[in-house]
Design a protein around this motif. Structure first.
Motif, PDB file in Angstrom:
ATOM      1  N   VAL A   1      15.316   4.293   2.713  1.00 45.19           N
ATOM      2  CA  VAL A   1      14.504   3.206   2.156  1.00 45.19           C
ATOM      3  C   VAL A   1      13.038   3.405   2.532  1.00 45.19           C
ATOM      4  CG1 VAL A   1      14.040   0.725   2.278  1.00 45.19           C
ATOM      5  CG2 VAL A   1      16.386   1.539   2.027  1.00 45.19           C
ATOM      6  N   GLU A   2      12.763   3.765   3.789  1.00 37.36           N
ATOM      7  CA  GLU A   2      11.387   4.007   4.210  1.00 37.36           C
ATOM      8  C   GLU A   2      10.760   5.158   3.434  1.00 37.36           C
ATOM      9  OE1 GLU A   2       7.737   3.925   6.339  1.00 37.36           O
ATOM     10  OE2 GLU A   2       9.294   2.443   5.891  1.00 37.36           O
ATOM     11  N   ASP A   3      11.516   6.235   3.239  1.00 37.90           N
ATOM     12  CA  ASP A   3      10.995   7.374   2.482  1.00 37.90           C
ATOM     13  C   ASP A   3      10.613   6.972   1.060  1.00 37.90           C
ATOM     14  OD1 ASP A   3      11.392   8.939   4.704  1.00 37.90           O
ATOM     15  OD2 ASP A   3      13.256   9.845   3.978  1.00 37.90           O
ATOM     16  N   ARG A   4      11.444   6.121   0.441  1.00 30.13           N
ATOM     17  CA  ARG A   4      11.145   5.661  -0.911  1.00 30.13           C
ATOM     18  C   ARG A   4       9.895   4.789  -0.923  1.00 30.13           C
ATOM     19  NH1 ARG A   4      11.611   8.233  -4.198  1.00 30.13           N
ATOM     20  NH2 ARG A   4      12.017   6.757  -5.895  1.00 30.13           N
ATOM     21  N   ILE A   5       9.748   3.933   0.098  1.00 26.12           N
ATOM     22  CA  ILE A   5       8.563   3.077   0.188  1.00 26.12           C
ATOM     23  C   ILE A   5       7.305   3.939   0.307  1.00 26.12           C
ATOM     24  CG2 ILE A   5       7.337   1.413   1.637  1.00 26.12           C
ATOM     25  CD1 ILE A   5      10.078   0.189   2.333  1.00 26.12           C
ATOM     26  N   VAL A   6       7.357   4.946   1.167  1.00 28.16           N
ATOM     27  CA  VAL A   6       6.205   5.827   1.356  1.00 28.16           C
ATOM     28  C   VAL A   6       5.865   6.557   0.061  1.00 28.16           C
ATOM     29  CG1 VAL A   6       5.391   7.901   2.560  1.00 28.16           C
ATOM     30  CG2 VAL A   6       6.574   6.103   3.836  1.00 28.16           C
ATOM     31  N   LYS A   7       6.891   6.991  -0.662  1.00 29.65           N
ATOM     32  CA  LYS A   7       6.646   7.674  -1.930  1.00 29.65           C
ATOM     33  C   LYS A   7       5.951   6.750  -2.918  1.00 29.65           C
ATOM     34  CE  LYS A   7       7.066  11.074  -4.873  1.00 29.65           C
ATOM     35  NZ  LYS A   7       6.305  12.332  -4.691  1.00 29.65           N
ATOM     36  N   TYR A   8       6.428   5.522  -3.037  1.00 30.34           N
ATOM     37  CA  TYR A   8       5.783   4.562  -3.939  1.00 30.34           C
ATOM     38  C   TYR A   8       4.362   4.242  -3.469  1.00 30.34           C
ATOM     39  CZ  TYR A   8       9.773   3.450  -6.948  1.00 30.34           C
ATOM     40  OH  TYR A   8      10.775   3.516  -7.879  1.00 30.34           O
ATOM     41  N   GLU A   9       4.159   4.151  -2.158  1.00 30.73           N
ATOM     42  CA  GLU A   9       2.814   3.888  -1.647  1.00 30.73           C
ATOM     43  C   GLU A   9       1.833   4.961  -2.107  1.00 30.73           C
ATOM     44  OE1 GLU A   9       2.765   1.586   2.546  1.00 30.73           O
ATOM     45  OE2 GLU A   9       3.843   3.487   2.608  1.00 30.73           O
ATOM     46  N   GLU A  10       2.269   6.205  -2.082  1.00 31.19           N
ATOM     47  CA  GLU A  10       1.397   7.300  -2.513  1.00 31.19           C
ATOM     48  C   GLU A  10       0.993   7.135  -3.973  1.00 31.19           C
ATOM     49  OE1 GLU A  10       3.719  10.727  -1.706  1.00 31.19           O
ATOM     50  OE2 GLU A  10       3.433  10.637   0.483  1.00 31.19           O
ATOM     51  N   ASN A  11       1.963   6.765  -4.813  1.00 34.64           N
ATOM     52  CA  ASN A  11       1.676   6.596  -6.237  1.00 34.64           C
ATOM     53  C   ASN A  11       0.761   5.398  -6.485  1.00 34.64           C
ATOM     54  OD1 ASN A  11       3.353   8.777  -6.749  1.00 34.64           O
ATOM     55  ND2 ASN A  11       5.152   7.495  -7.142  1.00 34.64           N
ATOM     56  N   ILE A  12       1.047   4.297  -5.782  1.00 44.49           N
ATOM     57  CA  ILE A  12       0.251   3.075  -5.962  1.00 44.49           C
ATOM     58  C   ILE A  12      -1.178   3.297  -5.479  1.00 44.49           C
ATOM     59  CG2 ILE A  12       0.004   0.660  -5.241  1.00 44.49           C
ATOM     60  CD1 ILE A  12       3.100   0.623  -4.965  1.00 44.49           C
ATOM     61  N   ARG A  13      -1.336   4.014  -4.375  1.00 42.93           N
ATOM     62  CA  ARG A  13      -2.660   4.250  -3.805  1.00 42.93           C
ATOM     63  C   ARG A  13      -3.560   4.994  -4.791  1.00 42.93           C
ATOM     64  NH1 ARG A  13      -0.912   6.609   0.367  1.00 42.93           N
ATOM     65  NH2 ARG A  13      -0.549   4.712   1.581  1.00 42.93           N
ATOM     66  N   ASP A  14      -2.969   5.894  -5.560  1.00 35.96           N
ATOM     67  CA  ASP A  14      -3.750   6.634  -6.548  1.00 35.96           C
ATOM     68  C   ASP A  14      -4.234   5.734  -7.679  1.00 35.96           C
ATOM     69  OD1 ASP A  14      -3.383   8.943  -5.115  1.00 35.96           O
ATOM     70  OD2 ASP A  14      -1.636   9.603  -6.269  1.00 35.96           O
ATOM     71  N   ASP A  15      -3.437   4.709  -8.006  1.00 37.46           N
ATOM     72  CA  ASP A  15      -3.765   3.842  -9.137  1.00 37.46           C
ATOM     73  C   ASP A  15      -4.583   2.623  -8.728  1.00 37.46           C
ATOM     74  OD1 ASP A  15      -2.366   5.516 -10.824  1.00 37.46           O
ATOM     75  OD2 ASP A  15      -0.479   4.406 -10.606  1.00 37.46           O
ATOM     76  N   ARG A  16      -4.461   2.210  -7.459  1.00 37.41           N
ATOM     77  CA  ARG A  16      -5.114   0.973  -7.005  1.00 37.41           C
ATOM     78  C   ARG A  16      -6.029   1.280  -5.825  1.00 37.41           C
ATOM     79  NH1 ARG A  16      -0.591  -3.874  -7.227  1.00 37.41           N
ATOM     80  NH2 ARG A  16       0.165  -3.508  -9.348  1.00 37.41           N
ATOM     81  N   VAL A  17      -7.136   1.879  -6.114  1.00 33.42           N
ATOM     82  CA  VAL A  17      -8.020   2.352  -5.050  1.00 33.42           C
ATOM     83  C   VAL A  17      -8.655   1.195  -4.287  1.00 33.42           C
ATOM     84  CG1 VAL A  17      -8.510   4.552  -6.164  1.00 33.42           C
ATOM     85  CG2 VAL A  17      -9.903   2.543  -6.740  1.00 33.42           C
ATOM     86  N   ASN A  18      -8.704   0.006  -4.887  1.00 36.06           N
ATOM     87  CA  ASN A  18      -9.336  -1.136  -4.229  1.00 36.06           C
ATOM     88  C   ASN A  18      -8.343  -2.014  -3.460  1.00 36.06           C
ATOM     89  OD1 ASN A  18     -11.942  -0.494  -5.184  1.00 36.06           O
ATOM     90  ND2 ASN A  18     -11.511  -1.497  -7.149  1.00 36.06           N
ATOM     91  N   SER A  19      -7.056  -1.675  -3.527  1.00 35.68           N
ATOM     92  CA  SER A  19      -6.053  -2.463  -2.827  1.00 35.68           C
ATOM     93  C   SER A  19      -6.036  -2.126  -1.344  1.00 35.68           C
ATOM     94  CB  SER A  19      -4.666  -2.212  -3.426  1.00 35.68           C
ATOM     95  OG  SER A  19      -4.602  -2.655  -4.760  1.00 35.68           O
TER      96      SER A  19
END
Length: 308
Positions: free
Chosen positions: A210-228
């Motif tokens: 579950v943690e690995d999946r969260i980290v993977k999604y974080e990487e994708n979200i970070r690329d799209d939401r630079v101001n978050s």
């Protein structure tokens, strides 16, 4: 900033988990309930500083209640997993100072059934309604009067504490019957336990996945939401993983999910994994395709989830 210690509250409805959360984190952080039939319905997680320590407290519904329906509990077990991933530093097993009825004995039996010895190495038994203790009695003396309860505390390394949300706030006349003193004692117990566990937290294959999946999604979200903010990114990633895991485990019984969380075991119809026998797997039902009773041993991660 230091990583918060992740603390998961466990206990049956009406045991006082939300009251205890308010005592630990301060008033108005969690909703406390006074009706035994209501209680916490959803997993709630809050992070704050307590006595100089960063703490994330995760309050849960009554996972071990006999009357709770599977469709209510299953999403909350998954939510608890995403909130505490990659694993909690401590489980607080919350019980009331009270006469132990069949229901209370059932909860203790279920905890001992689902928890692995490893999970109990990261557990503390915490009692509420401490004012019901006989005058001058310690919680250790109360525990010694019940064999099942005494055995549970022993399996938790003898770690137990007691609070009373109603009567022990700001009690200056008795050092023992004082929530502030008990809170500091509990936090010191947690500090010692973490140190004895070499600074680690409880984890297993399920929580780590579950943690690995969260980290993977974080990487994708970070690329799209630079101001978050990192907290916003983490929260969004956890919500996505929650939905993903809940869909993938739609056919799994709550007992198997509790086993996956507390003992690192989950049963699949496709075979035996993580220490669960094929016979057990066949009784649980399908999570992914395949024939029940298949003798092939399969990888825990690839059997349950398909990486995206």
């Amino acid at each position: 900033m230091c990583t918060p210690k992740r603390i998961v509250l466990l206990g049956k409805t009406g045991s006082g988990k939300s009251h205890l959360a308010s005592t630990i984190l301060g008033p108005d952080v969690f909703t406390s309930y006074h009706c035994a039939k209501s209680g916490t319905q959803k997993v709630q997680a809050e992070t704050t500083c307590v006595n100089g320590r960063s703490v994330t407290l995760i309050d849960t519904p009554g996972f071990f209640d006999t009357e709770r329906r599977e469709e209510q509990l299953k999403p909350e077990i998954v939510r608890c997993t995403t909130e505490c991933a990659p694993g909690p530093h401590v489980f607080l097993i919350v019980l009331k100072v009270d006469r132990f009825t069949h229901q209370e004995q059932h909860v203790i039996t279920k905890i001992r059934e689902y928890f692995s010895d490893d999970a109990l190495n990261y557990s503390v038994v915490v009692f509420t309604h401490g004012d019901d203790l006989q005058e001058g009695m310690t919680i250790e003396e109360f525990v010694s009067q019940n064999k099942n309860l005494s055995d549970l505390v022993k399996r938790c390394g003898g770690r137990c504490h007691v609070f009373d949300n109603k009567h022990w706030n700001n009690n200056q006349h008795n050092d023992y019957r004082n929530n502030q003193n008990q809170l500091e004692a509990l936090l010191q117990t947690i500090d010692t336990m973490v140190m004895e566990n070499n600074g680690s937290f409880y984890t297993n294959d399920f929580l780590q996945y579950v943690e690995d999946r969260i980290v993977k999604y974080e990487e994708n979200i970070r690329d799209d939401r630079v101001n978050s903010t990192p907290a916003e990114i983490r929260a969004h990633a956890k919500s996505l993983v929650f939905n993903e895991v809940l869909i993938q485990l739609a056919g799994t019984a709550t007992g198997a999910l509790l086993g996956a969380l507390f003992a690192g075991e989950v049963a699949l119809a496709t075979g035996a994994i993580a220490g669960v026998t094929i016979a057990t797997a066949a009784t649980v039902g399908a999570v992914v395709g395949g024939k029940a009773g298949c003798e092939q041993h399969i990888c825990f991660i690839s059997a349950i989830f398909q990486c995206v």
